[in-house]
Design a protein around this motif. Sequence first.
Motif, PDB file in Angstrom:
ATOM      1  N   LEU A   1      37.575  41.069  54.904  1.00 30.61           N
ATOM      2  CA  LEU A   1      37.221  42.486  53.961  1.00 30.61           C
ATOM      3  C   LEU A   1      39.489  43.058  53.883  1.00 30.61           C
ATOM      4  O   LEU A   1      39.674  43.573  53.601  1.00 30.61           O
ATOM      5  N   TRP A   2      39.734  43.078  55.043  1.00 30.16           N
ATOM      6  CA  TRP A   2      41.034  43.237  55.121  1.00 30.16           C
ATOM      7  C   TRP A   2      42.315  42.104  54.269  1.00 30.16           C
ATOM      8  O   TRP A   2      43.330  43.506  53.549  1.00 30.16           O
ATOM      9  N   SER A   3      42.387  41.252  54.765  1.00 26.80           N
ATOM     10  CA  SER A   3      42.893  40.520  53.515  1.00 26.80           C
ATOM     11  C   SER A   3      42.968  40.645  51.561  1.00 26.80           C
ATOM     12  O   SER A   3      43.462  40.797  50.848  1.00 26.80           O
ATOM     13  N   THR A   4      41.773  40.797  51.491  1.00 26.76           N
ATOM     14  CA  THR A   4      41.235  41.294  49.968  1.00 26.76           C
ATOM     15  C   THR A   4      42.209  43.388  49.687  1.00 26.76           C
ATOM     16  O   THR A   4      42.513  43.080  48.356  1.00 26.76           O
ATOM     17  N   GLY A   5      42.546  43.811  50.541  1.00 25.49           N
ATOM     18  CA  GLY A   5      43.546  45.092  50.252  1.00 25.49           C
ATOM     19  C   GLY A   5      44.790  44.419  49.499  1.00 25.49           C
ATOM     20  O   GLY A   5      45.404  45.439  48.868  1.00 25.49           O
ATOM     21  N   PHE A   6      45.537  43.738  49.675  1.00 25.41           N
ATOM     22  CA  PHE A   6      46.707  42.674  49.117  1.00 25.41           C
ATOM     23  C   PHE A   6      46.497  42.561  47.541  1.00 25.41           C
ATOM     24  O   PHE A   6      46.887  43.124  46.754  1.00 25.41           O
ATOM     25  N   ILE A   7      44.571  41.865  46.976  1.00 26.19           N
ATOM     26  CA  ILE A   7      44.765  41.665  46.080  1.00 26.19           C
ATOM     27  C   ILE A   7      44.822  43.521  45.375  1.00 26.19           C
ATOM     28  O   ILE A   7      44.382  43.678  44.254  1.00 26.19           O
ATOM     29  N   GLY A   8      43.661  44.222  46.141  1.00 27.34           N
ATOM     30  CA  GLY A   8      43.996  45.942  45.208  1.00 27.34           C
ATOM     31  C   GLY A   8      44.639  46.284  45.129  1.00 27.34           C
ATOM     32  O   GLY A   8      44.343  47.186  44.197  1.00 27.34           O
ATOM     33  N   ALA A   9      45.951  45.739  46.236  1.00 23.92           N
ATOM     34  CA  ALA A   9      46.673  46.919  46.154  1.00 23.92           C
ATOM     35  C   ALA A   9      47.753  46.491  45.382  1.00 23.92           C
ATOM     36  O   ALA A   9      48.389  46.926  44.221  1.00 23.92           O
ATOM     37  N   LYS A  10      47.777  45.025  44.584  1.00 23.71           N
ATOM     38  CA  LYS A  10      48.707  44.317  43.021  1.00 23.71           C
ATOM     39  C   LYS A  10      47.640  44.553  42.253  1.00 23.71           C
ATOM     40  O   LYS A  10      48.335  45.092  40.845  1.00 23.71           O
ATOM     41  N   PHE A  11      46.242  45.455  42.478  1.00 23.80           N
ATOM     42  CA  PHE A  11      45.733  45.728  41.069  1.00 23.80           C
ATOM     43  C   PHE A  11      45.821  47.435  40.779  1.00 23.80           C
ATOM     44  O   PHE A  11      46.155  47.938  39.115  1.00 23.80           O
TER      45      PHE A  11
ATOM     46  N   TYR B   1      46.995  37.059  61.936  1.00 22.80           N
ATOM     47  CA  TYR B   1      47.349  36.215  61.590  1.00 22.80           C
ATOM     48  C   TYR B   1      46.724  35.332  59.882  1.00 22.80           C
ATOM     49  O   TYR B   1      46.917  34.476  59.460  1.00 22.80           O
ATOM     50  N   LEU B   2      45.411  35.530  60.420  1.00 24.18           N
ATOM     51  CA  LEU B   2      44.260  35.180  59.086  1.00 24.18           C
ATOM     52  C   LEU B   2      44.484  35.476  58.047  1.00 24.18           C
ATOM     53  O   LEU B   2      44.270  35.217  56.650  1.00 24.18           O
ATOM     54  N   VAL B   3      44.773  36.616  58.137  1.00 23.08           N
ATOM     55  CA  VAL B   3      45.358  37.702  56.518  1.00 23.08           C
ATOM     56  C   VAL B   3      46.345  37.269  55.282  1.00 23.08           C
ATOM     57  O   VAL B   3      45.299  36.763  54.095  1.00 23.08           O
ATOM     58  N   PRO B   4      46.765  36.569  56.288  1.00 22.21           N
ATOM     59  CA  PRO B   4      47.644  36.008  54.797  1.00 22.21           C
ATOM     60  C   PRO B   4      47.165  34.329  54.062  1.00 22.21           C
ATOM     61  O   PRO B   4      47.284  33.971  53.027  1.00 22.21           O
ATOM     62  N   PRO B   5      46.499  33.560  54.843  1.00 20.83           N
ATOM     63  CA  PRO B   5      46.251  32.417  54.737  1.00 20.83           C
ATOM     64  C   PRO B   5      44.807  32.796  53.744  1.00 20.83           C
ATOM     65  O   PRO B   5      44.424  32.563  52.854  1.00 20.83           O
ATOM     66  N   ALA B   6      44.307  33.748  54.404  1.00 22.80           N
ATOM     67  CA  ALA B   6      42.702  34.457  53.662  1.00 22.80           C
ATOM     68  C   ALA B   6      42.675  34.702  52.227  1.00 22.80           C
ATOM     69  O   ALA B   6      42.705  34.538  51.301  1.00 22.80           O
ATOM     70  N   THR B   7      44.014  35.628  52.077  1.00 24.57           N
ATOM     71  CA  THR B   7      44.963  36.596  51.023  1.00 24.57           C
ATOM     72  C   THR B   7      45.107  35.025  50.104  1.00 24.57           C
ATOM     73  O   THR B   7      44.971  34.964  48.982  1.00 24.57           O
ATOM     74  N   ALA B   8      45.923  34.325  50.470  1.00 24.98           N
ATOM     75  CA  ALA B   8      46.085  32.969  49.582  1.00 24.98           C
ATOM     76  C   ALA B   8      44.732  32.354  48.870  1.00 24.98           C
ATOM     77  O   ALA B   8      45.575  31.698  47.976  1.00 24.98           O
ATOM     78  N   VAL B   9      43.873  32.000  49.592  1.00 24.33           N
ATOM     79  CA  VAL B   9      42.595  31.245  49.206  1.00 24.33           C
ATOM     80  C   VAL B   9      42.059  32.651  48.104  1.00 24.33           C
ATOM     81  O   VAL B   9      41.725  31.770  47.203  1.00 24.33           O
ATOM     82  N   GLU B  10      41.935  33.589  48.870  1.00 28.18           N
ATOM     83  CA  GLU B  10      41.236  34.961  47.263  1.00 28.18           C
ATOM     84  C   GLU B  10      42.410  34.662  46.095  1.00 28.18           C
ATOM     85  O   GLU B  10      41.747  34.812  45.127  1.00 28.18           O
ATOM     86  N   ALA B  11      43.864  34.422  46.276  1.00 25.01           N
ATOM     87  CA  ALA B  11      44.336  34.528  44.937  1.00 25.01           C
ATOM     88  C   ALA B  11      44.197  33.101  44.400  1.00 25.01           C
ATOM     89  O   ALA B  11      44.257  33.422  43.012  1.00 25.01           O
TER      90      ALA B  11
END
Lengths: 286, 63
Positions: free
Chosen positions: A14-24, A245-255
């Motif tokens: 959930l936390w990692s999707t924040g970067f995607i949401g912010a990007k949008f 620590y897992l947030v950037p990798p999770a964001t990379a996978v989501e991206a």
Amino acid sequence: LKAARLAPYIFVLLWSTGFIGAKFGLPYADPFIFLSLRIFIAAVILFLVALIVQAPVAIGAKAVRSSMLIGFFLHACYLGGVFFAISEGLSASVAAVVTSLQPVLVSLLAVRLLGEKLKKAQIAGLVIGLIGVIMVLGPTLKSEVPITGLLGVAVALVGSTSATLLQKKIGTGIPILAGTAYQYLASGSVLALAAVTTGGVTIEWSPKFILAFIWLIAVLSVGAVLLLLWLLNTGSAATVSSLFYLVPPATAVEAYFLFGEKVDTQGLIGIAVTALGVWLVIRGAS
Amino acid sequence: MAQESLVSIVRTHGGLPVALSACAMGMGLFIGWWLTVIGIGSIMISVIGMVTEYEKPISNSSH
């Protein structure tokens, strides 16, 4: 397997999707007003839910003060700092690497301030996790580093570290729904003040922005933040922090799935190294 | 019961509704936006249910 054990990993997701949401969302709104409005709406939702489920709302002056202090650091300093840094031209990956120092800082300070003990395997896990994050984000670290952006991200780092330690020290006994709502009231006010002071109060209500806005309120400000506070209340500060620590990798996978942004071999190895580091920290704590 | 809410119902099931909601949200990205919307709603309710699981409700009765 008890389903609640999945909570840390759901939090990362959930936390990692924040970067995607912010990007949008960020292209359509000034950062501080965007954050402020999001946080105020989340506060209203949490107060309403607390009333519906008959959870405590009048939590006492001391708990309100503690919540507001934690909220100031967690939402105003951390979120405000990251959004400001990115709006000043700092790349999201540089911001992610700097804020990834948080688990190390929290763990070191938790030993001193909270009396938590770290095993050798956990210390090794923290170092390995940091190396993994740098490996994941390494290829994207070629952009310029503006001083104001760096200051913003430094404020974010201090904010998230202080908030984690404060939540563990003074926030664990506070009812979670009302406590979080008071956190939002304080940080929303600070961010609104920052928006008015900087003159950035523009929002373009496009469909894309509205979708990102709803996502950030429901999934981040309600789902992820409540999970984070719950995890801090039930686990050690060092273990919970290592999840970041897992947030950037999770964001990379989501991206990769959402935008087709490819993860190279170094990134894949970095993800594996990060996962190993977090596993060592969590295993050491159990 | 009139006071029984969705949140109260998911409280009793701990992390399972949260996990299922997260799955629905993720699968929605591949299956369709409607499933993601359901996932977002259910993740809010289930997370609130899980984190308030051990908080005692305020008693309305005076006796």
